[in-house]
Structures are given as C-alpha cells and as structure tokens.
Design a protein around this motif. Structure first.
Motif, PDB file in Angstrom:
ATOM      1  N   THR A  10      -3.580 -41.711  13.547  1.00  6.15           N
ATOM      2  CA  THR A  10      -2.577 -42.301  12.659  1.00  6.15           C
ATOM      3  C   THR A  10      -2.587 -43.818  12.762  1.00  6.15           C
ATOM      4  OG1 THR A  10      -1.160 -40.362  12.885  1.00  6.15           O
ATOM      5  CG2 THR A  10      -0.116 -42.390  12.104  1.00  6.15           C
ATOM      6  N   ILE A  11      -2.695 -44.335  13.988  1.00  5.96           N
ATOM      7  CA  ILE A  11      -2.733 -45.784  14.186  1.00  5.96           C
ATOM      8  C   ILE A  11      -3.993 -46.374  13.580  1.00  5.96           C
ATOM      9  CG2 ILE A  11      -2.937 -47.587  15.948  1.00  5.96           C
ATOM     10  CD1 ILE A  11      -1.064 -45.935  17.686  1.00  5.96           C
ATOM     11  N   GLU A  12      -5.106 -45.651  13.681  1.00  6.89           N
ATOM     12  CA  GLU A  12      -6.365 -46.138  13.113  1.00  6.89           C
ATOM     13  C   GLU A  12      -6.243 -46.295  11.595  1.00  6.89           C
ATOM     14  OE1 GLU A  12     -11.043 -45.149  13.822  1.00  6.89           O
ATOM     15  OE2 GLU A  12      -9.712 -43.468  13.407  1.00  6.89           O
ATOM     16  N   VAL A  13      -5.654 -45.306  10.935  1.00  7.69           N
ATOM     17  CA  VAL A  13      -5.449 -45.399   9.489  1.00  7.69           C
ATOM     18  C   VAL A  13      -4.481 -46.534   9.168  1.00  7.69           C
ATOM     19  CG1 VAL A  13      -4.541 -44.208   7.461  1.00  7.69           C
ATOM     20  CG2 VAL A  13      -5.967 -42.968   9.102  1.00  7.69           C
ATOM     21  N   GLY A  14      -3.427 -46.642   9.979  1.00  7.76           N
ATOM     22  CA  GLY A  14      -2.465 -47.719   9.760  1.00  7.76           C
ATOM     23  C   GLY A  14      -3.089 -49.092   9.901  1.00  7.76           C
ATOM     24  N   LEU A  15      -4.002 -49.241  10.858  1.00 12.24           N
ATOM     25  CA  LEU A  15      -4.673 -50.528  11.063  1.00 12.24           C
ATOM     26  C   LEU A  15      -5.519 -50.908   9.857  1.00 12.24           C
ATOM     27  CD1 LEU A  15      -5.970 -50.501  14.744  1.00 12.24           C
ATOM     28  CD2 LEU A  15      -4.393 -52.119  13.722  1.00 12.24           C
ATOM     29  N   ARG A  16      -6.167 -49.934   9.258  1.00 12.02           N
ATOM     30  CA  ARG A  16      -7.092 -50.237   8.173  1.00 12.02           C
ATOM     31  C   ARG A  16      -6.386 -50.449   6.841  1.00 12.02           C
ATOM     32  NH1 ARG A  16     -12.335 -46.268   9.350  1.00 12.02           N
ATOM     33  NH2 ARG A  16     -12.643 -46.921  11.513  1.00 12.02           N
ATOM     34  N   PHE A  17      -5.248 -49.808   6.670  1.00 18.44           N
ATOM     35  CA  PHE A  17      -4.607 -49.877   5.363  1.00 18.44           C
ATOM     36  C   PHE A  17      -3.134 -50.299   5.433  1.00 18.44           C
ATOM     37  CE2 PHE A  17      -7.933 -46.583   5.204  1.00 18.44           C
ATOM     38  CZ  PHE A  17      -8.764 -47.163   4.264  1.00 18.44           C
ATOM     39  N   GLY A  18      -2.369 -49.694   6.327  1.00 19.88           N
ATOM     40  CA  GLY A  18      -0.940 -49.965   6.368  1.00 19.88           C
ATOM     41  C   GLY A  18      -0.600 -51.379   6.805  1.00 19.88           C
ATOM     42  N   VAL A  19      -1.178 -51.812   7.928  1.00 20.10           N
ATOM     43  CA  VAL A  19      -0.872 -53.146   8.458  1.00 20.10           C
ATOM     44  C   VAL A  19      -1.286 -54.247   7.483  1.00 20.10           C
ATOM     45  CG1 VAL A  19      -1.393 -54.792  10.300  1.00 20.10           C
ATOM     46  CG2 VAL A  19      -0.890 -52.421  10.862  1.00 20.10           C
ATOM     47  N   PRO A  20      -2.511 -54.207   6.921  1.00 22.58           N
ATOM     48  CA  PRO A  20      -2.858 -55.243   5.946  1.00 22.58           C
ATOM     49  C   PRO A  20      -1.923 -55.269   4.737  1.00 22.58           C
ATOM     50  CG  PRO A  20      -4.829 -54.121   6.692  1.00 22.58           C
ATOM     51  CD  PRO A  20      -3.677 -53.356   7.237  1.00 22.58           C
ATOM     52  N   ALA A  21      -1.532 -54.093   4.241  1.00 24.93           N
ATOM     53  CA  ALA A  21      -0.672 -54.044   3.057  1.00 24.93           C
ATOM     54  C   ALA A  21       0.712 -54.604   3.352  1.00 24.93           C
ATOM     55  CB  ALA A  21      -0.562 -52.604   2.552  1.00 24.93           C
ATOM     56  N   VAL A  22       1.298 -54.200   4.469  1.00 21.28           N
ATOM     57  CA  VAL A  22       2.640 -54.676   4.830  1.00 21.28           C
ATOM     58  C   VAL A  22       2.615 -56.178   5.119  1.00 21.28           C
ATOM     59  CG1 VAL A  22       4.478 -54.524   6.552  1.00 21.28           C
ATOM     60  CG2 VAL A  22       3.409 -52.439   5.669  1.00 21.28           C
ATOM     61  N   ALA A  23       1.614 -56.619   5.887  1.00 24.52           N
ATOM     62  CA  ALA A  23       1.512 -58.040   6.221  1.00 24.52           C
ATOM     63  C   ALA A  23       1.333 -58.879   4.963  1.00 24.52           C
ATOM     64  CB  ALA A  23       0.343 -58.268   7.175  1.00 24.52           C
ATOM     65  N   ALA A  24       0.493 -58.409   4.039  1.00 29.53           N
ATOM     66  CA  ALA A  24       0.263 -59.152   2.798  1.00 29.53           C
ATOM     67  C   ALA A  24       1.546 -59.254   1.985  1.00 29.53           C
ATOM     68  CB  ALA A  24      -0.829 -58.474   1.977  1.00 29.53           C
ATOM     69  N   GLY A  25       2.300 -58.165   1.921  1.00 23.09           N
ATOM     70  CA  GLY A  25       3.556 -58.192   1.182  1.00 23.09           C
ATOM     71  C   GLY A  25       4.557 -59.160   1.772  1.00 23.09           C
ATOM     72  N   CYS A  26       4.689 -59.135   3.090  1.00 24.27           N
ATOM     73  CA  CYS A  26       5.632 -60.046   3.758  1.00 24.27           C
ATOM     74  C   CYS A  26       5.233 -61.505   3.542  1.00 24.27           C
ATOM     75  CB  CYS A  26       5.694 -59.726   5.240  1.00 24.27           C
ATOM     76  SG  CYS A  26       6.438 -58.132   5.635  1.00 24.27           S
ATOM     77  N   LEU A  27       3.949 -61.785   3.650  1.00 25.71           N
ATOM     78  CA  LEU A  27       3.494 -63.164   3.485  1.00 25.71           C
ATOM     79  C   LEU A  27       3.663 -63.618   2.037  1.00 25.71           C
ATOM     80  CD1 LEU A  27       2.284 -65.467   5.142  1.00 25.71           C
ATOM     81  CD2 LEU A  27       0.021 -64.729   4.403  1.00 25.71           C
ATOM     82  N   ALA A  28       3.422 -62.719   1.115  1.00 21.60           N
ATOM     83  CA  ALA A  28       3.609 -63.066  -0.294  1.00 21.60           C
ATOM     84  C   ALA A  28       5.049 -63.464  -0.573  1.00 21.60           C
ATOM     85  CB  ALA A  28       3.201 -61.888  -1.182  1.00 21.60           C
ATOM     86  N   VAL A  29       5.998 -62.717  -0.015  1.00 21.55           N
ATOM     87  CA  VAL A  29       7.416 -63.039  -0.198  1.00 21.55           C
ATOM     88  C   VAL A  29       7.747 -64.387   0.438  1.00 21.55           C
ATOM     89  CG1 VAL A  29       9.774 -62.348   0.397  1.00 21.55           C
ATOM     90  CG2 VAL A  29       8.128 -60.637  -0.398  1.00 21.55           C
ATOM     91  N   LEU A  30       7.218 -64.621   1.642  1.00 19.86           N
ATOM     92  CA  LEU A  30       7.496 -65.869   2.345  1.00 19.86           C
ATOM     93  C   LEU A  30       6.993 -67.069   1.555  1.00 19.86           C
ATOM     94  CD1 LEU A  30       8.310 -67.540   4.837  1.00 19.86           C
ATOM     95  CD2 LEU A  30       6.052 -67.042   5.794  1.00 19.86           C
TER      96      LEU A  30
END
Length: 268
Positions: A10-30
């Motif tokens: 689960t963490i491996e999938v999150g690293l490849r897709f979840g973390v980049p997507a969430v981080a990109a969204g947060c940075l876009a808002v900032l």
C-alpha cells in the motif's frame, strides 16, 4: 499474505501515485493563493501549475525507484526521517522556484526565487549532516538528494534566464548535468562498464560556487550587468569538470584508462 506485505504494498502504491498527487495539489494551492503570482505575458501556463508538476515529477521519480523490500519493518519512519523530510522540503522549495520561471517578476515576487533557492541550499547542508548525526543515512536519502540537486540546477538557471538575469547559454549548466547522468545510463543500458570519476572534490566545490552565484543573481541586490559579465567565468570551470567526468565514466580520461569498472556516485 502477511500484514507487512500488505502494508508495504500500500505504501509503495502511495509513494508512486498518492504522495505526488497530494503534494502537487498542496503546492498548487500555496503558490496560487499564498504567493500572489501572476503568469508572465508570454506564458500560457500559470506558476502554480509548473510548480505542482515539477514537485509531482520529482516525487514520482523517487517513489518509482523505491521498492517494498527497501522499506523494512518501519516504512513510514524510513521514508520520513528527519533528513529525508529536510530533502523533501528542499524539493518543494525548488519546485516553487521552477514555477516562478513563468511568473511576472513583479515587486511582490521578485525576492522569492533567491530566497527559496537560498533556503534550499541551507537545507542541503543540513540534511546530510543530520543523516550522519542521527544514523539515518539510507539509499533512499541518497537518491532523494541527487534528484533534488538536479532539480535545483535546472530550476534556478531557468528562472535566471527567463527573467533576463543571466544569458540563455547559461542553461548549458543544466544540460551538462543531464548529459553526465545520461552517459552513465547509456553505458549501463548497453551492459558496458561505468568507470569511476577522478578522486577529486573539485566538482563539489564548483557546485557550491554555482549555488552561491545563482542565489546572488536571483536576489535583486546584484546588478544584472554584473551577473552577465561573471557568467562565463563561473560557468566555464563547471562545464569543463562535467566534460572530464563524462570522459572518465566512459573510460577515456587518463587516470581511469584500463582500470576495472566500478559503480559511481552521481553527485556532482
């Protein structure tokens, strides 16, 4: 299926897709809401979009290289130790710098590239020290540090060129770095030996000079004319060292001719 396997999968999938997507969204808002940036008149994309894509790309690249076998029994602690967290923060700062390349250099944002890049350099000196001090030196940390360094050596020159602070040919610094990495990849892809570079700290010293120069140029306290005059003097030694190292890993530089191949570190 063991609990460890399911959790790390689960963490491996999150690293490849979840973390980049969430981080990109947060940075876009900032960037869009918190930094009051507007696109340059020539840019069809917004600064927040560029920053988000650059950060997502960095995180995806690192996640793709991190397998579950590497995560160990405490994957979250392995991933987000103090040193890695500092590197991730540095990655986000360099992504903001990349986004500012397409921003109008208004009075509201003119200080941001130099400040973000300068803080990233400070964090760069801290993450390795922290890793060695608290015993958190990891393969992931090395890969993360390399990816962030490479992103920084692209983002800072691109902003400087787009804002007219440095001549366009200064982007050869970014091209040279990728040429070096590409030369090593090509030899490995062809099952050819990758030779060691010369045992010298010159590349690291010149990288430090580049970081200091780029930070100074990006801050609006340095006259643009001075930056342009110094640019060839600062750039030439770094290009020469990259050229030497490309020859060396191909076995063409004298100190390594005829020696046995060995793996090499890509930090330059």
């Amino acid at each position: 299926m063991s609990t460890w396997y399911r959790r790390t999968a689960t963490i491996e999938v999150g690293l490849r897709f979840g973390v980049p997507a969430v981080a990109a969204g947060c940075l876009a808002v900032l960037v869009s809401a918190g930094l009051s940036t507007t696109p340059a008149v020539w840019s069809p994309v917004s600064p927040w979009a560029v920053a988000a894509v650059v950060w997502a790309g960095q995180l995806w690249h690192i996640g793709r290289q991190t397998g579950r076998a590497e995560l160990g029994e405490r994957p979250v602690r392995y991933l987000f130790g103090i040193a890695n967290t500092l590197s991730l923060l540095r990655s986000g700062l360099y992504s903001v710098v990349a986004g500012l390349a397409v921003a109008a250099p208004t009075a509201m944002v003119v200080w941001l590239p130099g400040l973000c890049y300068g803080v990233g350099i400070v964090l760069d000196t801290l993450d390795g020290t922290v890793a060695r001090t608290v015993g958190q030196e990891t393969a992931l940390g090395e890969r993360l540090d390399m990816a962030v360094d490479t992103a920084g050596f692209v983002a800072a020159p691109v902003v400087a060129v787009c804002w007219g602070l440095l001549p366009p040919w200064y982007l050869l610094l970014s091209v040279a770095r990728y040429a070096f990495l590409g030369a090593g990849w090509l030899r490995r892809a062809r099952d050819l030996p990758v030779f060691e570079r010369p045992d010298s700290d010159l590349g690291k010293y010149l990288a430090g000079v580049q970081m200091g120069f780029l930070t100074a140029v990006l801050l609006p306290v340095v006259p643009t004319g001075l930056g342009w005059r110094l640019a060839p003097i600062i750039l030439a030694p770094s290009l020469a060292v990259f050229g030497r190292d490309i020859l060396a890993i191909n076995g063409l530089y004298p100190p390594n001719c005829g020696t046995d191949a060995a793996g090499h570190s890509d930090d330059a």
